[in-house]
Design a protein around this motif. Structure first.
Motif, short mmCIF file in Angstrom:
data_model
loop_
_atom_site.label_atom_id
_atom_site.label_comp_id
_atom_site.label_asym_id
_atom_site.label_seq_id
_atom_site.Cartn_x
_atom_site.Cartn_y
_atom_site.Cartn_z
N VAL A 1 -51.60 29.47 -23.27
CA VAL A 1 -52.84 29.37 -22.50
C VAL A 1 -53.13 27.89 -22.28
O VAL A 1 -53.17 27.11 -23.24
CB VAL A 1 -54.02 30.04 -23.25
CG1 VAL A 1 -55.30 29.94 -22.43
CG2 VAL A 1 -53.70 31.50 -23.56
N ALA A 2 -53.28 27.50 -21.02
CA ALA A 2 -53.54 26.09 -20.71
C ALA A 2 -54.78 26.00 -19.86
O ALA A 2 -55.14 26.95 -19.15
CB ALA A 2 -52.35 25.51 -19.95
N GLY A 3 -55.45 24.84 -19.91
CA GLY A 3 -56.65 24.68 -19.09
C GLY A 3 -56.96 23.23 -18.82
O GLY A 3 -56.54 22.34 -19.57
N GLY A 4 -57.72 23.01 -17.73
CA GLY A 4 -58.15 21.66 -17.36
C GLY A 4 -57.74 21.35 -15.94
O GLY A 4 -56.67 21.78 -15.50
N GLY A 5 -58.59 20.62 -15.21
CA GLY A 5 -58.30 20.32 -13.81
C GLY A 5 -56.94 19.66 -13.64
O GLY A 5 -56.09 20.11 -12.86
N ASP A 6 -56.69 18.58 -14.38
CA ASP A 6 -55.42 17.87 -14.25
C ASP A 6 -54.29 18.60 -14.95
O ASP A 6 -53.13 18.49 -14.55
CB ASP A 6 -55.54 16.45 -14.81
CG ASP A 6 -56.37 15.58 -13.90
OD1 ASP A 6 -55.94 15.33 -12.77
OD2 ASP A 6 -57.48 15.19 -14.31
N THR A 7 -54.62 19.33 -16.00
CA THR A 7 -53.57 20.08 -16.71
C THR A 7 -52.97 21.13 -15.80
O THR A 7 -51.75 21.28 -15.71
CB THR A 7 -54.16 20.71 -17.99
OG1 THR A 7 -54.81 19.69 -18.74
CG2 THR A 7 -53.10 21.38 -18.83
N VAL A 8 -53.82 21.84 -15.08
CA VAL A 8 -53.33 22.85 -14.14
C VAL A 8 -52.50 22.19 -13.06
O VAL A 8 -51.42 22.66 -12.69
CB VAL A 8 -54.53 23.63 -13.51
CG1 VAL A 8 -54.04 24.61 -12.48
CG2 VAL A 8 -55.33 24.34 -14.59
N ALA B 1 -44.44 25.26 -13.57
CA ALA B 1 -44.49 26.07 -14.80
C ALA B 1 -45.72 26.98 -14.86
O ALA B 1 -45.75 27.91 -15.68
CB ALA B 1 -44.50 25.14 -16.01
N ALA B 2 -46.71 26.73 -14.01
CA ALA B 2 -48.00 27.42 -14.16
C ALA B 2 -47.86 28.95 -14.10
O ALA B 2 -48.48 29.66 -14.89
CB ALA B 2 -48.99 26.95 -13.10
N ASP B 3 -47.03 29.44 -13.20
CA ASP B 3 -46.94 30.89 -13.02
C ASP B 3 -46.37 31.61 -14.24
O ASP B 3 -46.58 32.80 -14.41
CB ASP B 3 -46.08 31.24 -11.79
CG ASP B 3 -46.80 30.86 -10.51
OD1 ASP B 3 -48.02 30.60 -10.58
OD2 ASP B 3 -46.15 30.78 -9.45
N ASP B 4 -45.64 30.88 -15.06
CA ASP B 4 -45.05 31.51 -16.24
C ASP B 4 -45.97 31.50 -17.46
O ASP B 4 -45.71 32.19 -18.44
CB ASP B 4 -43.73 30.83 -16.60
CG ASP B 4 -42.65 31.21 -15.61
OD1 ASP B 4 -42.56 32.39 -15.26
OD2 ASP B 4 -41.92 30.31 -15.15
N PHE B 5 -47.00 30.67 -17.41
CA PHE B 5 -47.93 30.64 -18.55
C PHE B 5 -48.67 31.98 -18.62
O PHE B 5 -48.92 32.62 -17.60
CB PHE B 5 -48.92 29.48 -18.42
CG PHE B 5 -48.44 28.22 -19.08
CD1 PHE B 5 -47.25 27.62 -18.67
CD2 PHE B 5 -49.13 27.64 -20.13
CE1 PHE B 5 -46.78 26.47 -19.29
CE2 PHE B 5 -48.67 26.49 -20.76
CZ PHE B 5 -47.50 25.91 -20.35
N THR B 6 -49.03 32.38 -19.83
CA THR B 6 -49.75 33.65 -20.00
C THR B 6 -51.07 33.60 -19.24
O THR B 6 -51.43 34.53 -18.54
CB THR B 6 -50.03 33.90 -21.51
OG1 THR B 6 -48.83 33.69 -22.24
CG2 THR B 6 -50.56 35.31 -21.74
N TYR B 7 -51.78 32.49 -19.41
CA TYR B 7 -53.03 32.33 -18.67
C TYR B 7 -53.31 30.84 -18.43
O TYR B 7 -53.11 30.01 -19.31
CB TYR B 7 -54.22 32.96 -19.42
CG TYR B 7 -55.50 32.84 -18.62
CD1 TYR B 7 -55.64 33.49 -17.40
CD2 TYR B 7 -56.55 32.03 -19.04
CE1 TYR B 7 -56.78 33.35 -16.63
CE2 TYR B 7 -57.70 31.89 -18.28
CZ TYR B 7 -57.80 32.55 -17.08
OH TYR B 7 -58.93 32.41 -16.31
N VAL B 8 -53.74 30.55 -17.22
CA VAL B 8 -54.11 29.18 -16.88
C VAL B 8 -55.59 29.17 -16.50
O VAL B 8 -56.00 29.82 -15.54
CB VAL B 8 -53.24 28.66 -15.71
CG1 VAL B 8 -53.72 27.28 -15.26
CG2 VAL B 8 -51.77 28.58 -16.13
N SER B 9 -56.37 28.49 -17.31
CA SER B 9 -57.81 28.41 -17.07
C SER B 9 -58.11 27.19 -16.22
O SER B 9 -57.39 26.19 -16.29
CB SER B 9 -58.54 28.29 -18.42
OG SER B 9 -59.90 27.99 -18.22
N THR B 10 -59.18 27.26 -15.44
CA THR B 10 -59.58 26.06 -14.69
C THR B 10 -60.30 25.09 -15.62
O THR B 10 -60.53 23.94 -15.25
CB THR B 10 -60.55 26.42 -13.54
OG1 THR B 10 -61.69 27.06 -14.11
CG2 THR B 10 -59.89 27.31 -12.51
#
Ligand SMILES: Nc1ncnc2c1ncn2[C@@H]1O[C@H](COP(=O)(O)OP(=O)(O)OP(=O)(O)O)[C@@H](O)[C@H]1O
Ligand SMILES: O=C(O)[C@H](O)COP(=O)(O)O
Length: 398
Positions: A352-359, A367-376
């Motif tokens: 699970v990843a999050g953050g404007g610049d992290t996304v 890699a984003a599409d493979d993460f379980t969840y990407v938070s804004t």
């Protein structure tokens, strides 16, 4: 969602002026929006309200302006980006209160969308000042908060308005909370957190509690330099909050007593200029030249980060490991993001990843599409992780 009124409860919105708090604090590189995820995520709420015939009035902040209106922090260019994404016109008003805002609102037809200028151009926003909140509320009949990523701020547009107008959670707010609960409500252990990025002063305190919740904390990016300095290393001209060294030391003590491993960079990629393609070299951390900045963690550190990702059952990530917007200082972030994506694809990791610049960085790495969840959300996501009540969420509870 339990405890909230959502758009399902809003009833007949036709002709109503709906103030929608969104997060348009989008990453910008070379004057252009470099990642559109935060805009994409608000589209369902805007479309639904506009289709219901509401007058959709967007409130948002952009950056951290210090002294009132500043063209650098204007939301004007963002209106076009929202318009392009939603496929409908989005008007813009040069102030979020007063005549400018009232005039723009008065010309709206049912279903129209209007973006008001940066709420942080007024000191009352961050102070949650009652008079400023009233001035914002004057343009609305209903308040919708769809900015989970700003819900850790008790500001006028994220918290105050919910006391003055009937308040509802937007679709993204709902979805973010549901997804975080599902992914991290009862996380499989070990839980490894990666925290990097540049917002050192505003995120450092969060780490004090985070070390009690996770099994290992990998610190990279600008955040790491303050810890390295606290350990007595010289970090040259790197982004570093030397006056927060005491807090960093305290976090390391808390981590030790909570049994949380702290992983700091052992090497770094240093340069003398903050620009793409700047001459650079890889050095061990105790050999950073006085006139250089650490702009990325080095290959040995990446190896260590990837080994921690291998040990993790759950990965929580906020903040890039380096200044990923400028090549080649994206190397470590891209490598670790791809490694986490691969482990997730193999079913070995909940990520699970999050953050404007992290996304933005995860998108850059593909890699984003493979993460379980990407938070804004960045800071809000970390505070949620800590178990803190978020003011913008709490106030929406019935
Ligand atoms: N070593 C470094 N030196 C300088 N800047 C760095 C370094 N490492 C990362 N950064 C910068 O950190 C910024 C991102 O940090 P930030 O804390 O804002 O993350 P975020 O994912 O956007 O979280 P949030 O949504 O809370 O803002 C990027 O612009 C990147 O260039
Ligand atoms: O980028 C974010 O995390 C949110 O938009 C909040 O911004 P802030 O940290 O400046 O309050």
């Amino acid at each position: 969602m339990a405890g909230f009124r959502t758009l399902d409860d809003i009833g007949n919105a036709r002709g109503k002026r709906v103030l929608v708090r969104v997060d348009l604090n989008v990453p910008v590189a070379d004057g252009k929006i470099s990642d559109f995820t935060r805009i994409e995520r608000i589209i369902p709420t805007l479309t639904e309200l506009s289709d219901k015939g509401a007058k959709v009035i967007l409130l948002a902040h952009f950056g951290r302006p210090k002294d009132g209106p500043d063209p650098v922090f204007s939301l004007d260019p963002v209106a076009n980006a929202v318009s392009a994404m939603i496929g409908r016109p989005v008007a813009f008003a040069a102030d979020c209160i007063g005549n400018e805002a009232a005039d723009a609102v008065s010309t709206m037809k049912d279903g129209d969308i209007l973006l008001l200028e940066n709420t942080r151009f007024h000191k009352g926003e961050e102070k949650n000042d009652p008079d400023f909140t009233k001035a914002l509320a004057a343009n609305g009949d209903i308040y919708v908060n769809d900015a989970f990523s700003a819900a850790h701020r008790a500001h006028a547009s994220t918290e105050g308005l919910a006391h003055l107008l009937p308040a509802y959670a937007g679709r993204t707010m709902e979805a973010e909370l549901q997804a975080l609960e599902k992914g991290l409500g009862n996380p499989a252990r070990p839980v490894v957190a990666i925290v990097g990025g540049a917002k050192v002063s505003s995120k450092l305190d969060l780490l004090m509690n985070l070390v009690k919740k996770v099994d290992a904390l990998v610190i990279g990016g600008g955040m790491a330099n303050t810890f390295l300095a606290a350990r007595g290393e010289s970090v040259g001209k790197s982004l570093c909050e030397h006056d927060l060294a005491g807090t960093a030391r305290q976090i390391m003590i808390e981590a030790a007593s909570a049994g949380c491993a702290i992983i700091l960079p052992s090497d770094g990629v240093v340069a003398r200029e903050f620009k793409a393609g700047a001459a650079n070299e890889t050095v061990v951390i105790n050999a950073v030249p006085d006139d250089a900045m650490i702009l990325d963690v080095g290959p040995k550190t990446v190896e260590a980060v990837n080994q921690w990702i291998d040990r993790a059952a759950t990965l929580v990530w906020n903040g890039p490991l380096g200044a990923f917007e400028i090549e080649p200082f994206d190397t470590a972030t891209v490598a670790a993001a791809r490694h986490a994506a691969e482990r997730t694809r193999e079913g070995k990791l909940v990520s699970v990843a999050g953050g404007g610049d992290t996304v933005s960085a995860l998108n850059h790495a593909g890699a984003a599409d493979d993460f379980t969840y990407v938070s804004t959300a960045g800071g809000a996501f970390l505070e949620w992780m800590e178990g803190k009540d978020l003011p913008g969420v709490e106030v929406l509870k019935a």
